[in-house]
Design a protein around this motif. Structure first.
Motif, PDB file in Angstrom:
ATOM      1  N   LEU A   1      24.216   4.967   6.251  1.00 54.12           N
ATOM      2  CA  LEU A   1      23.982   3.774   5.452  1.00 54.12           C
ATOM      3  C   LEU A   1      22.577   3.254   5.731  1.00 54.12           C
ATOM      4  CD1 LEU A   1      25.124   1.513   3.589  1.00 54.12           C
ATOM      5  CD2 LEU A   1      25.676   0.259   5.680  1.00 54.12           C
ATOM      6  N   VAL A   2      21.822   3.010   4.672  1.00 54.84           N
ATOM      7  CA  VAL A   2      20.503   2.399   4.814  1.00 54.84           C
ATOM      8  C   VAL A   2      20.541   1.066   4.062  1.00 54.84           C
ATOM      9  CG1 VAL A   2      18.049   2.585   4.245  1.00 54.84           C
ATOM     10  CG2 VAL A   2      19.319   4.626   4.947  1.00 54.84           C
ATOM     11  N   VAL A   3      20.299  -0.017   4.763  1.00 53.87           N
ATOM     12  CA  VAL A   3      20.214  -1.319   4.094  1.00 53.87           C
ATOM     13  C   VAL A   3      18.831  -1.893   4.396  1.00 53.87           C
ATOM     14  CG1 VAL A   3      21.295  -3.559   3.728  1.00 53.87           C
ATOM     15  CG2 VAL A   3      22.666  -1.663   4.582  1.00 53.87           C
ATOM     16  N   PRO A   4      17.985  -2.015   3.392  1.00 44.10           N
ATOM     17  CA  PRO A   4      16.670  -2.614   3.645  1.00 44.10           C
ATOM     18  C   PRO A   4      16.835  -4.005   4.261  1.00 44.10           C
ATOM     19  CG  PRO A   4      16.807  -1.722   1.408  1.00 44.10           C
ATOM     20  CD  PRO A   4      18.190  -1.668   1.986  1.00 44.10           C
TER      21      PRO A   4
ATOM     22  N   GLU B   1       0.854  -1.188   0.000  1.00 41.80           N
ATOM     23  CA  GLU B   1       0.000   0.000   0.000  1.00 41.80           C
ATOM     24  C   GLU B   1       0.894   1.243   0.000  1.00 41.80           C
ATOM     25  OE1 GLU B   1      -2.502   0.386   3.433  1.00 41.80           O
ATOM     26  OE2 GLU B   1      -3.542   2.116   2.608  1.00 41.80           O
ATOM     27  N   ARG B   2       0.552   2.235  -0.792  1.00 40.91           N
ATOM     28  CA  ARG B   2       1.235   3.530  -0.714  1.00 40.91           C
ATOM     29  C   ARG B   2       0.217   4.574  -0.253  1.00 40.91           C
ATOM     30  NH1 ARG B   2       2.533   8.342  -3.076  1.00 40.91           N
ATOM     31  NH2 ARG B   2       4.740   8.932  -3.138  1.00 40.91           N
ATOM     32  N   ARG B   3       0.531   5.177   0.896  1.00 39.89           N
ATOM     33  CA  ARG B   3      -0.410   6.138   1.469  1.00 39.89           C
ATOM     34  C   ARG B   3      -0.198   7.509   0.835  1.00 39.89           C
ATOM     35  NH1 ARG B   3       2.045   3.860   6.145  1.00 39.89           N
ATOM     36  NH2 ARG B   3       0.961   1.967   6.794  1.00 39.89           N
ATOM     37  N   PRO B   4      -1.176   8.397   0.967  1.00 43.98           N
ATOM     38  CA  PRO B   4      -1.059   9.714   0.322  1.00 43.98           C
ATOM     39  C   PRO B   4       0.170  10.501   0.786  1.00 43.98           C
ATOM     40  CG  PRO B   4      -3.311   9.338   1.057  1.00 43.98           C
ATOM     41  CD  PRO B   4      -2.502   8.205   1.598  1.00 43.98           C
ATOM     42  N   ASP B   5       0.654  10.240   2.014  1.00 44.79           N
ATOM     43  CA  ASP B   5       1.837  10.978   2.481  1.00 44.79           C
ATOM     44  C   ASP B   5       3.146  10.377   1.952  1.00 44.79           C
ATOM     45  OD1 ASP B   5       2.150   8.664   3.904  1.00 44.79           O
ATOM     46  OD2 ASP B   5       2.207   9.595   5.892  1.00 44.79           O
ATOM     47  N   GLY B   6       3.048   9.347   1.102  1.00 48.14           N
ATOM     48  CA  GLY B   6       4.246   8.755   0.505  1.00 48.14           C
ATOM     49  C   GLY B   6       4.805   7.585   1.290  1.00 48.14           C
ATOM     50  N   SER B   7       4.232   7.291   2.439  1.00 42.91           N
ATOM     51  CA  SER B   7       4.737   6.151   3.218  1.00 42.91           C
ATOM     52  C   SER B   7       4.130   4.854   2.681  1.00 42.91           C
ATOM     53  CB  SER B   7       4.414   6.325   4.703  1.00 42.91           C
ATOM     54  OG  SER B   7       3.016   6.308   4.891  1.00 42.91           O
ATOM     55  N   GLY B   8       4.771   3.745   3.042  1.00 40.90           N
ATOM     56  CA  GLY B   8       4.335   2.467   2.497  1.00 40.90           C
ATOM     57  C   GLY B   8       4.099   1.407   3.543  1.00 40.90           C
ATOM     58  N   ALA B   9       3.388   0.366   3.144  1.00 40.24           N
ATOM     59  CA  ALA B   9       3.178  -0.788   4.031  1.00 40.24           C
ATOM     60  C   ALA B   9       3.135  -2.044   3.170  1.00 40.24           C
ATOM     61  CB  ALA B   9       1.874  -0.635   4.805  1.00 40.24           C
TER      62      ALA B   9
ATOM     63  N   ARG C   1      12.481   3.269   0.286  1.00 45.07           N
ATOM     64  CA  ARG C   1      11.391   4.215   0.566  1.00 45.07           C
ATOM     65  C   ARG C   1      10.107   3.496   0.987  1.00 45.07           C
ATOM     66  NH1 ARG C   1      11.433   9.336  -1.627  1.00 45.07           N
ATOM     67  NH2 ARG C   1       9.402   9.045  -2.618  1.00 45.07           N
ATOM     68  N   LEU C   2      10.082   2.171   0.773  1.00 45.79           N
ATOM     69  CA  LEU C   2       8.928   1.389   1.212  1.00 45.79           C
ATOM     70  C   LEU C   2       8.919   1.214   2.727  1.00 45.79           C
ATOM     71  CD1 LEU C   2       6.569  -0.665   0.961  1.00 45.79           C
ATOM     72  CD2 LEU C   2       8.191  -2.314   0.044  1.00 45.79           C
ATOM     73  N   ILE C   3      10.106   1.213   3.326  1.00 51.19           N
ATOM     74  CA  ILE C   3      10.167   0.919   4.768  1.00 51.19           C
ATOM     75  C   ILE C   3      10.496   2.126   5.631  1.00 51.19           C
ATOM     76  CG2 ILE C   3      10.621  -1.560   4.767  1.00 51.19           C
ATOM     77  CD1 ILE C   3      13.691  -0.475   4.963  1.00 51.19           C
ATOM     78  N   GLY C   4      10.884   3.231   5.017  1.00 51.36           N
ATOM     79  CA  GLY C   4      11.217   4.394   5.835  1.00 51.36           C
ATOM     80  C   GLY C   4      11.306   5.640   4.988  1.00 51.36           C
ATOM     81  N   SER C   5      11.584   6.726   5.660  1.00 58.59           N
ATOM     82  CA  SER C   5      11.660   7.986   4.943  1.00 58.59           C
ATOM     83  C   SER C   5      13.074   8.180   4.404  1.00 58.59           C
ATOM     84  CB  SER C   5      11.293   9.119   5.912  1.00 58.59           C
ATOM     85  OG  SER C   5      11.667  10.342   5.351  1.00 58.59           O
ATOM     86  N   VAL C   6      13.265   7.941   3.134  1.00 61.54           N
ATOM     87  CA  VAL C   6      14.568   8.185   2.498  1.00 61.54           C
ATOM     88  C   VAL C   6      14.334   9.158   1.347  1.00 61.54           C
ATOM     89  CG1 VAL C   6      16.623   7.132   1.470  1.00 61.54           C
ATOM     90  CG2 VAL C   6      15.224   5.798   3.056  1.00 61.54           C
TER      91      VAL C   6
ATOM     92  N   PRO D   1      24.386  13.365  -0.669  1.00 64.11           N
ATOM     93  CA  PRO D   1      23.260  12.427  -0.715  1.00 64.11           C
ATOM     94  C   PRO D   1      22.589  12.346   0.647  1.00 64.11           C
ATOM     95  CG  PRO D   1      25.326  11.212  -0.601  1.00 64.11           C
ATOM     96  CD  PRO D   1      25.698  12.673  -0.657  1.00 64.11           C
ATOM     97  N   THR D   2      21.298  12.057   0.677  1.00 65.09           N
ATOM     98  CA  THR D   2      20.617  11.897   1.967  1.00 65.09           C
ATOM     99  C   THR D   2      21.035  10.598   2.645  1.00 65.09           C
ATOM    100  OG1 THR D   2      18.770  10.754   0.941  1.00 65.09           O
ATOM    101  CG2 THR D   2      18.569  13.148   1.155  1.00 65.09           C
ATOM    102  N   ALA D   3      21.516   9.621   1.824  1.00 65.22           N
ATOM    103  CA  ALA D   3      21.931   8.329   2.373  1.00 65.22           C
ATOM    104  C   ALA D   3      22.710   7.550   1.338  1.00 65.22           C
ATOM    105  CB  ALA D   3      20.702   7.509   2.789  1.00 65.22           C
ATOM    106  N   LEU D   4      23.468   6.580   1.823  1.00 61.69           N
ATOM    107  CA  LEU D   4      24.019   5.540   0.952  1.00 61.69           C
ATOM    108  C   LEU D   4      23.117   4.330   1.175  1.00 61.69           C
ATOM    109  CD1 LEU D   4      26.163   4.150  -0.845  1.00 61.69           C
ATOM    110  CD2 LEU D   4      27.473   3.695   1.231  1.00 61.69           C
ATOM    111  N   VAL D   5      22.480   3.883   0.106  1.00 62.64           N
ATOM    112  CA  VAL D   5      21.557   2.752   0.212  1.00 62.64           C
ATOM    113  C   VAL D   5      22.187   1.534  -0.443  1.00 62.64           C
ATOM    114  CG1 VAL D   5      19.332   1.849  -0.564  1.00 62.64           C
ATOM    115  CG2 VAL D   5      19.507   4.221   0.215  1.00 62.64           C
ATOM    116  N   ALA D   6      22.222   0.404   0.249  1.00 64.44           N
ATOM    117  CA  ALA D   6      22.763  -0.812  -0.350  1.00 64.44           C
ATOM    118  C   ALA D   6      21.636  -1.818  -0.545  1.00 64.44           C
ATOM    119  CB  ALA D   6      23.844  -1.400   0.542  1.00 64.44           C
TER     120      ALA D   6
END
Ligand code: KG4
Ligand code: ZN
Length: 357
Positions: free
Chosen positions: A299-302, A19-27, A124-129, A269-274
């Motif tokens: 560092l953001v690692v899903p 699900e993608r909510r109107p505020d851009g967050s996901g579940a 971006r599905l699991i947090g604000s990046v 960059p706002t983050a390094l995503v791996a």
């Protein structure tokens, strides 16, 4: 909005509902993955024909399970997204054609998702990046450093000139007589090996570009292994540790170069995503943390289930594209090759107004 995603580009048959909510967050409402590893293990790698047939056999049930676990039906979802490439074309055809059939019968929109874009947007599905961030995609098929500037807006800063990083792990494992997939095997052997015993090359170290090359390293492992054959258990552990140390040194150097290129063109960059299966290697993660710290970013690692191939990331990329007004016609073609830069971009004004970007 609620989106069904389908992933069949390699050896995982996967379906998920997000699900993608109107505020851009996901579940994530469901995330079902059937791995074909056992079917390919005897061959030491993925056999495309076996993969395509296995997708055909499993996909319908996997989709039904994903919908049921999410408490959804074909009638209740807002769109269907499928990975339309890049990947093994037989599998891509199975997933995309199934998605087209669902779209045709239900009348909901189809989103043809680039598999690499899905990896890239997964954090971006699991947090604000927020955009822009630097992505290190490290899997069995891909090794890329990418500036993720927005949905559909990607600039490749570096890539491999030959083998992918996961492929290097897999080939090294194979020539040392370890199982498939090789990455986890090499990592566990390396834990009790001596990383200084074998002097292996660090290809591309110190170059200003952010490209990789792994074939020379693989050849060096083969020559060393032949030189000391037959290999004892200790030899194998030492070879794995030496190989992993060489890869880790290369990753640190190439990512530092990539982050410098990022900085020069787009600022911090706002983050390094791996992302990708190799991002689950603990030695590589450690070095990624250090590289991020040095570059004054995080560092953001899903989580692992979103790092390796899955359909939640496909559904999410579909939702992000849909939020920008991007859908695809039912005659869109599956693609074996599909560079990230070639995905369609939304017009700037249509980027979704989400909370974090
Ligand atoms: O992302 P992924 O599941 O599938 C694709 O290739 O798209 O990545 C699989 C790759 C394989 O090459 C596997 O050997 C590697 O990721 N891998 C690892 C580890 N776990 C998986 N490589 C190094 N260390 C690991 N722990
Ligand atoms: Zn992948």
């Amino acid at each position: 909005m609620v989106v069904l995603g389908i992933e069949t580009t390699c050896d995982e048959t996967a379906a998920a509902v997000v699900e993608r909510r109107p505020d851009g967050s996901g579940a994530i409402l469901s995330n079902v993955v059937l791995s074909q590893t056992e079917e390919h293990a005897a061959f030491g790698g993925v056999v495309p024909e076996i993969a395509a047939r296995a997708h055909v056999e499993a996909l319908d049930q996997i989709i039904a399970a994903a919908l049921e676990q999410a408490g959804q039906t074909f009638q209740s979802i807002d769109a269907v997204a499928a990975a339309a490439g890049p990947g093994l074309i037989g599998g891509v055809i199975v997933g995309l054609t199934t998605a087209k059939a669902i779209a045709l019968v239900t009348g909901i929109p189809l989103v043809a998702v680039n598999h690499l874009e899905a990896h890239g947007l997964s954090p971006r599905l699991i947090g604000s990046v927020p955009f822009p961030y630097c992505l290190f995609l490290a899997s069995g098929g891909h090794t890329q450093i990418v500036a993720v500037r927005g949905v559909g807006d990607y600039v490749r800063l570096g890539t491999t000139r030959d083998d992918a990083i996961g492929e290097a792990f897999d080939k090294t494992a194979k020539l040392l007589g370890l199982g498939y997939p090789g990455g986890p095997e090499v990592e566990s052997q390396a834990e009790h090996g001596d990383p200084t015993r074998f002097i292996l090359p660090r290809p591309m170290l110190g170059r200003a570009d952010a490209d990789f090359s792994f074939s020379g390293l693989k050849t060096a492992v083969r020559l060393e292994a032949q030189r000391i054959a037959p290999l004892s258990k200790v030899d194998i552990a030492d070879m794995c540790a030496s190989f992993q140390q060489a890869v880790t040194d290369v990753v640190a150097d190439r990512l530092s170069a990539g982050l410098e290129l990022f900085h020069a063109s787009y600022g911090a960059p706002t983050a390094l995503v791996a992302a990708g299966g190799v991002a689950s290697n603990r030695a590589i993660r450690l070095v990624l943390h250090a590289v991020a710290r040095e570059a004054h970013t995080v560092l953001v690692v899903p989580p692992p289930e979103l790092c390796t191939d899955n359909a939640a990331m496909i559904a999410w990329a579909g939702a992000e594209r849909l939020a920008c007004g991007l859908t695809d016609p039912l005659d869109i073609s599956p693609r074996a090759r599909w560079p990230l830069e070639a995905v369609t971009k939304p017009p700037v004004k249509d980027q979704p107004a989400d909370a974090e970007s």
